[in-house]
Design a protein around this motif. Sequence first.
Motif, PDB file in Angstrom:
ATOM      1  N   LYS A   1       0.841  -1.201   0.000  1.00 27.69           N
ATOM      2  CA  LYS A   1       0.000   0.000   0.000  1.00 27.69           C
ATOM      3  C   LYS A   1       0.871   1.244   0.000  1.00 27.69           C
ATOM      4  O   LYS A   1       1.856   1.341   0.755  1.00 27.69           O
ATOM      5  CB  LYS A   1      -0.895   0.006   1.245  1.00 27.69           C
ATOM      6  N   HIS A   2       0.508   2.185  -0.825  1.00 31.25           N
ATOM      7  CA  HIS A   2       1.173   3.482  -0.890  1.00 31.25           C
ATOM      8  C   HIS A   2       0.674   4.338   0.269  1.00 31.25           C
ATOM      9  O   HIS A   2      -0.534   4.456   0.497  1.00 31.25           O
ATOM     10  CB  HIS A   2       0.820   4.130  -2.238  1.00 31.25           C
ATOM     11  N   LEU A   3       1.587   4.956   1.026  1.00 30.89           N
ATOM     12  CA  LEU A   3       1.237   5.826   2.145  1.00 30.89           C
ATOM     13  C   LEU A   3       1.576   7.276   1.807  1.00 30.89           C
ATOM     14  O   LEU A   3       2.634   7.555   1.248  1.00 30.89           O
ATOM     15  CB  LEU A   3       2.002   5.424   3.405  1.00 30.89           C
ATOM     16  N   LYS A   4       0.677   8.194   2.195  1.00 35.36           N
ATOM     17  CA  LYS A   4       0.919   9.624   2.011  1.00 35.36           C
ATOM     18  C   LYS A   4       0.377  10.377   3.218  1.00 35.36           C
ATOM     19  O   LYS A   4      -0.568   9.942   3.863  1.00 35.36           O
ATOM     20  CB  LYS A   4       0.233  10.123   0.734  1.00 35.36           C
ATOM     21  N   GLY A   5       0.996  11.517   3.494  1.00 33.74           N
ATOM     22  CA  GLY A   5       0.539  12.361   4.586  1.00 33.74           C
ATOM     23  C   GLY A   5       1.600  13.374   4.931  1.00 33.74           C
ATOM     24  O   GLY A   5       2.582  13.556   4.194  1.00 33.74           O
ATOM     25  N   ASN A   6       1.439  14.044   6.098  1.00 34.39           N
ATOM     26  CA  ASN A   6       2.395  15.094   6.441  1.00 34.39           C
ATOM     27  C   ASN A   6       3.737  14.538   6.937  1.00 34.39           C
ATOM     28  O   ASN A   6       4.653  15.304   7.231  1.00 34.39           O
ATOM     29  CB  ASN A   6       1.798  16.087   7.444  1.00 34.39           C
TER      30      ASN A   6
ATOM     31  N   GLY B   1       5.321  12.484   4.907  1.00 34.14           N
ATOM     32  CA  GLY B   1       5.968  12.179   3.641  1.00 34.14           C
ATOM     33  C   GLY B   1       5.255  11.084   2.887  1.00 34.14           C
ATOM     34  O   GLY B   1       4.056  10.844   3.058  1.00 34.14           O
ATOM     35  N   GLU B   2       6.003  10.386   2.077  1.00 35.33           N
ATOM     36  CA  GLU B   2       5.464   9.362   1.175  1.00 35.33           C
ATOM     37  C   GLU B   2       6.258   8.085   1.377  1.00 35.33           C
ATOM     38  O   GLU B   2       7.485   8.101   1.460  1.00 35.33           O
ATOM     39  CB  GLU B   2       5.618   9.863  -0.271  1.00 35.33           C
ATOM     40  N   GLY B   3       5.565   6.972   1.492  1.00 43.08           N
ATOM     41  CA  GLY B   3       6.243   5.698   1.687  1.00 43.08           C
ATOM     42  C   GLY B   3       5.323   4.550   1.342  1.00 43.08           C
ATOM     43  O   GLY B   3       4.341   4.704   0.615  1.00 43.08           O
ATOM     44  N   ILE B   4       5.632   3.363   1.864  1.00 40.00           N
ATOM     45  CA  ILE B   4       4.837   2.179   1.592  1.00 40.00           C
ATOM     46  C   ILE B   4       4.675   1.361   2.859  1.00 40.00           C
ATOM     47  O   ILE B   4       5.404   1.545   3.845  1.00 40.00           O
ATOM     48  CB  ILE B   4       5.463   1.285   0.500  1.00 40.00           C
ATOM     49  N   ILE B   5       3.714   0.438   2.819  1.00 37.52           N
ATOM     50  CA  ILE B   5       3.544  -0.539   3.886  1.00 37.52           C
ATOM     51  C   ILE B   5       3.142  -1.857   3.241  1.00 37.52           C
ATOM     52  O   ILE B   5       2.415  -1.880   2.243  1.00 37.52           O
ATOM     53  CB  ILE B   5       2.482  -0.082   4.917  1.00 37.52           C
ATOM     54  N   LYS B   6       3.664  -2.949   3.773  1.00 35.73           N
ATOM     55  CA  LYS B   6       3.286  -4.282   3.315  1.00 35.73           C
ATOM     56  C   LYS B   6       2.173  -4.802   4.211  1.00 35.73           C
ATOM     57  O   LYS B   6       2.361  -4.963   5.415  1.00 35.73           O
ATOM     58  CB  LYS B   6       4.493  -5.214   3.359  1.00 35.73           C
ATOM     59  N   LEU B   7       1.010  -5.070   3.614  1.00 37.15           N
ATOM     60  CA  LEU B   7      -0.172  -5.429   4.384  1.00 37.15           C
ATOM     61  C   LEU B   7      -0.466  -6.920   4.406  1.00 37.15           C
ATOM     62  O   LEU B   7      -1.244  -7.378   5.239  1.00 37.15           O
ATOM     63  CB  LEU B   7      -1.414  -4.723   3.800  1.00 37.15           C
ATOM     64  N   SER B   8       0.123  -7.663   3.484  1.00 35.93           N
ATOM     65  CA  SER B   8      -0.325  -9.038   3.296  1.00 35.93           C
ATOM     66  C   SER B   8      -0.165  -9.902   4.539  1.00 35.93           C
ATOM     67  O   SER B   8      -0.890 -10.878   4.716  1.00 35.93           O
ATOM     68  CB  SER B   8       0.406  -9.668   2.108  1.00 35.93           C
TER      69      SER B   8
END
Length: 607
Positions: A422-427, A429-436
């Motif tokens: 999943k792509h993460l965004k917010g104040n 910054g921008e990153g990712i998280i693995k949800l599986s």
Amino acid sequence: MTLNTTVRDVTDRIIDRSRTTRESYLARMRAAGEDGPARAHLSCSNQAHAYAAMGADQDRLATTRAPNIGIVTAYNDMLSAHQPFGAFPDIIKDTARAAGATAQIAGGVPAMCDGVTQGQDGMELSLFSRDVIAMAAGIALSHNTFDAAVFLGTCDKIVPGLVIAAATFGHLPSIFLPGGPMTSGLGNDEKARVRKEFAAGKIDRAALMQAEMDAYHGPGTCTFYGTANSNQMLMEIMGLHLPGAAFVNPGTPLRDALTRAGTARILQNTALAGQYLPLCDILDERAFVNGIVGLMATGGSTNLVLHLPAMAHAAGITLTLQDFSDLSAITPLLARVYPNGLADVNHFHAAGGMPWLIAQLLDAGLLHGDVQTVAGPGLASYSEEPILTGDTLTWRPGPAQSENDKILRPHSDPFQSTGGLKHLKGNLGEGIIKLSAVAPEHRLIEAPARVFETQEAVIAAFRAGELDRDTVVVLRFHGPRANGMPEVHGLTPTLSVLQDRGHKLALVTDGRMSGASGKIPAAIHLSPESATGGPLARVRDGDVIRLDAEAGTLENLAADFAGRSPETLDLAAGHHGTGRELFELFRANAGPATSGASPLFPDGDAA
């Protein structure tokens, strides 16, 4: 099956975004290919140097137009995954000779193991080793004496580095020959249990060491579905392996037969054989989209979100995190392999493996079936599996159904309806998280931050009982420009203990978590990174952080957050020792994590 509209739309926008750089890249490759066999343009002295040690092959190299294969190998016997490659050159050379051709080891590339360097200073060289490998492979092929290339590599940064080099020499027909996974040892769930018990102080180091040796016990890749095995999935679904080659164990007759068949195939793809198939025609936008879909469908390694953009850049193609996110949203999770389940890759292979997976994704309209591959036009042949009858290698249709629905499921009944990242965004910054592998109840957390600059400090705080509460652990100054973006997977056992105690817990970092990231919600690859004044440098202890992995948001809720000045950290002390002083140029020129964190593409634009 009709191609999924999102797959088509994402592909079209990648093509549009990359049009100028891709056209420039292809023009260079076409010009290089039109020159014909490179060694024909070398002087007699040039050629004599190249053939001097070739013994009985000398005359064939000097006087005939038979193809000559350049072998680029990551062999060493410190890495279990690369130890099998020691035997490959002789197989390749013998196969080439039998076809009237030749093969030479063009050069070796370094191959380090993140399992050895995890939590150690050497891990700070790990990500940049990808770019060193690309350059080393480039040097190997720069002698211009080859009509095709064979790449021998498996693990984390090795395959991406080799792909970058292969794309740079994209006028050459190329193939990747895998080594395969080690046979199954101690179960991955049992290994994880022992690690947590050691972190909690319940067992001693001798018990931990015995469990680790029982898990990692022989030649081949580690059997969990980390970056190494995600790489192998990727090479197959992108058409750079022969069908069904990824997960055959090393040292078996079938493995050797596939190595011989791969050598024979690449000879057929040379211009001298009359059906020239350069790598640049395989590595197009559709192939990269297929790779991302495969990554999502299997819950693959987060490291590939760094590597795929860097690999694509080398082929004149620009990928964004939004591409990953949009494809993840429409790709069902079809595989459960540790750390996303209890099975290992051998169990995955036995349940149907890559032929089953590719057949399902083609049937769902989630793959471009009309791509070019090393095996020929179209991806349909990759739903077949290799079989050895006597000495004869053939392919047959893959299984009609999953042999174990706890490991592989059809697209009509997936483990979950969306992919593993999943792509993460917010104040922040921008990153990712693995949800599986993250349970649904752990995908939303709102808790006070505890800020750290080193992994050792996190572990010390845990041992002192300071983290025994709902906490968002913020680990900063771990981006590519700070210290090479090391994996921080070594924190997993510690953080798992806290989660098992019933605490709400998350990790937020500009570092990497690794291909083995699991049940702890980890917001990783945060960009802009702390060392460049990114938002993590403004976080303070006690700030309430909200991570909503389902919504893809990451926020610091402190009212004054935006107005704060970023903290700075003197990183000089960590830039020496274990070879780190040699990599200052890499750290200073590394691009952002969002575009691959490569010093070769520091501005994030395609080559």
